[in-house]
Structure formats: C-alpha cells, structure tokens
Design an enzyme around this catalytic site. Structure first.
Site, short mmCIF file in Angstrom:
data_model
loop_
_atom_site.label_atom_id
_atom_site.label_comp_id
_atom_site.label_asym_id
_atom_site.label_seq_id
_atom_site.Cartn_x
_atom_site.Cartn_y
_atom_site.Cartn_z
N GLY A 122 0.85 -1.24 0.13
CA GLY A 122 0.08 -0.03 0.06
C GLY A 122 0.81 1.26 0.14
O GLY A 122 0.56 2.28 0.52
N THR A 123 1.96 1.13 -0.54
CA THR A 123 3.12 2.45 -0.56
C THR A 123 2.33 3.55 -1.34
O THR A 123 2.43 4.53 -0.64
CB THR A 123 4.54 1.95 -1.05
OG1 THR A 123 4.68 0.69 -0.89
CG2 THR A 123 5.28 2.89 -1.04
N THR A 124 1.88 3.31 -2.50
CA THR A 124 1.38 4.32 -3.55
C THR A 124 0.12 5.09 -2.79
O THR A 124 0.09 6.30 -2.91
CB THR A 124 0.76 3.58 -4.64
OG1 THR A 124 1.85 2.85 -5.15
CG2 THR A 124 0.54 4.69 -5.77
N HIS A 132 11.59 0.72 2.01
CA HIS A 132 11.16 -0.70 2.24
C HIS A 132 11.91 -1.43 3.03
O HIS A 132 11.78 -2.52 3.17
CB HIS A 132 11.02 -1.32 0.70
CG HIS A 132 10.00 -0.79 -0.23
ND1 HIS A 132 8.79 -0.63 0.14
CD2 HIS A 132 10.04 -0.52 -1.61
CE1 HIS A 132 8.16 0.01 -1.04
NE2 HIS A 132 8.98 -0.19 -1.89
N ARG A 145 -0.22 -5.56 5.28
CA ARG A 145 -1.52 -6.28 4.51
C ARG A 145 -1.37 -7.57 4.54
O ARG A 145 -0.42 -8.21 4.61
CB ARG A 145 -1.18 -5.68 3.04
CG ARG A 145 -2.36 -5.85 1.97
CD ARG A 145 -1.93 -5.26 0.69
NE ARG A 145 -3.22 -5.49 -0.24
CZ ARG A 145 -3.22 -5.33 -1.69
NH1 ARG A 145 -2.11 -5.03 -2.22
NH2 ARG A 145 -4.25 -5.33 -2.34
N ARG A 181 -3.43 -1.71 -9.72
CA ARG A 181 -4.10 -3.07 -10.35
C ARG A 181 -5.50 -3.25 -10.15
O ARG A 181 -6.16 -2.55 -10.81
CB ARG A 181 -3.14 -4.15 -10.19
CG ARG A 181 -3.27 -5.29 -10.95
CD ARG A 181 -2.50 -6.56 -10.34
NE ARG A 181 -2.64 -6.81 -8.85
CZ ARG A 181 -3.66 -7.87 -8.78
NH1 ARG A 181 -4.46 -8.44 -9.67
NH2 ARG A 181 -4.06 -8.22 -7.62
N GLY A 206 -6.56 -2.88 -6.26
CA GLY A 206 -6.63 -2.36 -5.18
C GLY A 206 -7.84 -3.05 -4.38
O GLY A 206 -8.76 -2.01 -3.59
#
Ligand code: A3P
Length: 337
Positions: A83-85, A143, A163, A299, A301
């Site tokens: 969930g970085t973005t 990361h 996640r 992609r 989500g």
C-alpha cells in the site's frame, strides 16, 4: 541528483574515500553473501537476515554512510505491494492540505511516487537529502526492515502499513511479472508462492519485515504508527484522522465539518488516482536505477484478490505460516476475509 563517481585509485576527498570503501565492501558482500532466486533480477542476496537485490544492498550501505536524519523526519515504511502508493498520496495530501486546493492538486499532475523520495534507490552523493529540502517535516519512503536502518533514524517517526500476505504475494507476482527482465525465464506463480513461503523475495521474509516494525512500535508507540491496508479500505476516514494526528497535523473540528477528511480520502482513492491521465500514461523515475510506468502501481486495489489465484491448500499453508510467525507477538494480520 548526480551520478556516482567512478571508483578512483587516488581518492580526492574524504567523501570519495568513504565511497570507495563502501564500493569495496559492496563487492565483498556480493562475493560472500548467500544467494537466492530473485523475482525481478536473477539473484537476490541474504543481507543481515533479509533478501535484497544487489542495488538495494548498495543503497543500504549508502544510507548508513551518508544519510543524516532530522528528528522531524517522517518515514513511510512498507513491504512492497502493501500500500505504498496509497499511503504516499495520503501522507502528502494530509500534511500539505493547507497549501493545495483539492480542485487543482499536485496529485492530479504528478504520480504519487514523486510525492516524496524513496531512500532505497538513491545514489551518491545524497545531495537531495541534505540540500533540496526546505519542507518540515521531510517525508521519505523506504522498504527496508526496521533492523536495517541506521541508528540515527531511531529518533524519527514512521508510518508502517501492512497487508494480508496473500494479497501482497499476488500483487507482487503481477508487478514483478511486468518488470522482470525479458532475458530471464518468466517467474511462474507456483514458483513465486514457493519462494514467498520460504521468505525468499525482495525485502523478505515478509513476516520478519512486519515484525521488525511491530516490535519497534511496541517499544515506541509514539514514534511508529502501525496501519493495516484492510482497515484503511474499511474505514478510511478514521485511519486518515489517525495519520494526521500522528504526523502532528490533526484535523480541526471545522475541517471535519467542512468535509476535508472526505476530500483527502476521495482524492487518494484507487478509483480517482488510477483514472487520472498522469497515472495511466506517466512514468516514475527512481534515481538512476529504474524507470517504471506509473500504471503498474495500480492494479485492482482490493481486499482478497488472492482468492482468484490460490487454492484452499495454498491459502491454508500461508495462513499457517502467518499464525506461527506472529504467535506471541500480539499482532494479528487481517487474513480471514
Ligand atoms: P493490487 O496489486 O492488489 O491491486 P504498492 O503501492 O506498495 O506498490 O502496492 C500496490 C498495491 O496497492 C496494488 O495492489 C495497487 O493496486 C494498490 N493500490 C495502489 N493505489 C491504491 C489506492 N489508492 N487505494 C488502494 N489500493 C491501492
């Protein structure tokens, strides 16, 4: 950002000496560290308990050699594909909400990756980190597991998002399949599952990564905010309010009444971001290391897409590993949806 100097036989400055020593150390590590099957590149290496690609090991050495943290810095830490973005967009827009109108926001014109830099792919000399930043707090993304970070970062704040490992695995396999060198044979899903379970994937083992931040968050709850992708999906406004308070910019009653929290959630939603032209056609440049089409960061989500790929037996095996690894830690991951 300037490119790294070539290895010099006669170093000209103290910095070059440090850089040359670091390169020698990197070469030595590449010859001696245990090697594993890479996802994106051919080989990854086990460095201090975590599997990293050669460039990333070098970035870690750079970080230890050159990075100077400020106590006000805030880091977004994630295992890739957790969930970085999304968090980059949320942190940037929450922190800067007084500077940008939602009707014409920087996120409409720039991909979320450019909201703030990732430490793991920066190159020498790390000028961006020391000179070009006038913002307080500075925001960075990494990361790296907590245990691989320099001690100077202990005083800083971290937002960690985790996640369901099954969704991380499927998301990562899709992502890597698009980026993997065409000179290498494709990574089959079966192979990816086998490797993931063994912990052999870039920045893995997944569970040790999560636990490194979880344990640190228990020791310093005021320094590490531990979030879950699934909770963000279910109650985004509640989580964004936590995020704002943690970053030192809580929403006022007036902002809440005006619906500012909802505006941020809407701006950063998968539906909104993935439909923006910049995210459909743009590219993200990560220093001199990689260029990635922005659309690859979006992609589906969703929660639970693993159901379309994993058999019941595979699911059980990953859940069992998760239970065993997290046993006694007090952490539960959202794995049963
Ligand atoms: P899926 O592949 O399951 O769709 P990262 O940003 O750490 O690389 O993670 C990418 C994953 O987060 C992808 O998951 C991607 O679709 C999803 N994602 C990206 N932006 C999102 C958003 N705004 N909201 C929810 N999920 C998002």
């Amino acid at each position: 950002m300037t490119s790294p100097p070539s290895l010099q036989t006669t170093p000209t400055s103290e910095e070059d000496v440090a850089y040359n020593n670091m390169c020698k150390e990197h070469n030595h590590l590449m010859e001696t560290l245990p090697k594993g099957h890479g996802w994106r590149v051919q080989y990854i290496y086990n460095y201090k308990g975590f599997w990293l690609n050669p460039n990333t090991i070098k970035s870690n050495l750079l970080l230890h050699t050159y990075f100077k943290s400020h106590t006000t810095d805030i880091f977004l830490a994630t295992f890739p594909k957790a969930g970085t973005t999304w968090l980059k967009s949320l942190m940037f827009s929450t922190l800067n909400r007084h500077h940008h109108a939602f009707s014409d926001h920087p996120l409409h014109h720039h991909g979320p990756q450019s909201a703030f830099p990732i430490l793991d792919v920066e190159s020498y000399p790390i000028t961006d980190f020391t000179t070009n930043f006038s913002d307080v707090p500075r925001l960075f993304n990494t990361h790296f597991p907590y245990t691989l970070l320099p001690a100077c970062m202990d005083a800083c704040k971290f937002v960690y998002v985790c996640r369901d490992p099954k969704d991380v695995l499927i998301s990562k396999w899709h992502f890597v399949s698009k980026l993997r060198s065409k000179d290498l044979p494709p990574l089959t899903l079966d192979k990816a599952i086998e490797l993931f379970q063994q912990g052999v994937s870039e920045y893995g083992p997944f569970w040790e990564h999560v636990l490194s931040y979880w344990r640190a968050s228990l020791e310093s709850p005021d320094k590490i905010l531990f979030l879950k992708y699934e909770e963000l999906k279910k109650q985004p406004e509640v989580e964004v309010k936590k995020l704002a308070a943690f970053m030192g910019k809580p929403f006022t009653m007036e902002e809440e009444k005006k619906g500012v929290v909802g505006e941020i959630v809407k701006l950063c939603s998968f539906k909104n971001l993935s439909n923006l032209e910049v995210n459909k056609t743009g590219v993200d440049k990560f220093a001199n290391v990689a260029v990635i089409e922005t659309k690859n960061f979006f992609r589906k989500g969703e929660i639970g897409d693993w159901k379309n790929y994993l058999s019941e037996e595979m699911k059980e095996r990953i859940d069992r590993i998760t239970d065993e690894k997290l046993q006694g830690s007090g952490l539960t991951l959202t794995t049963r949806v």
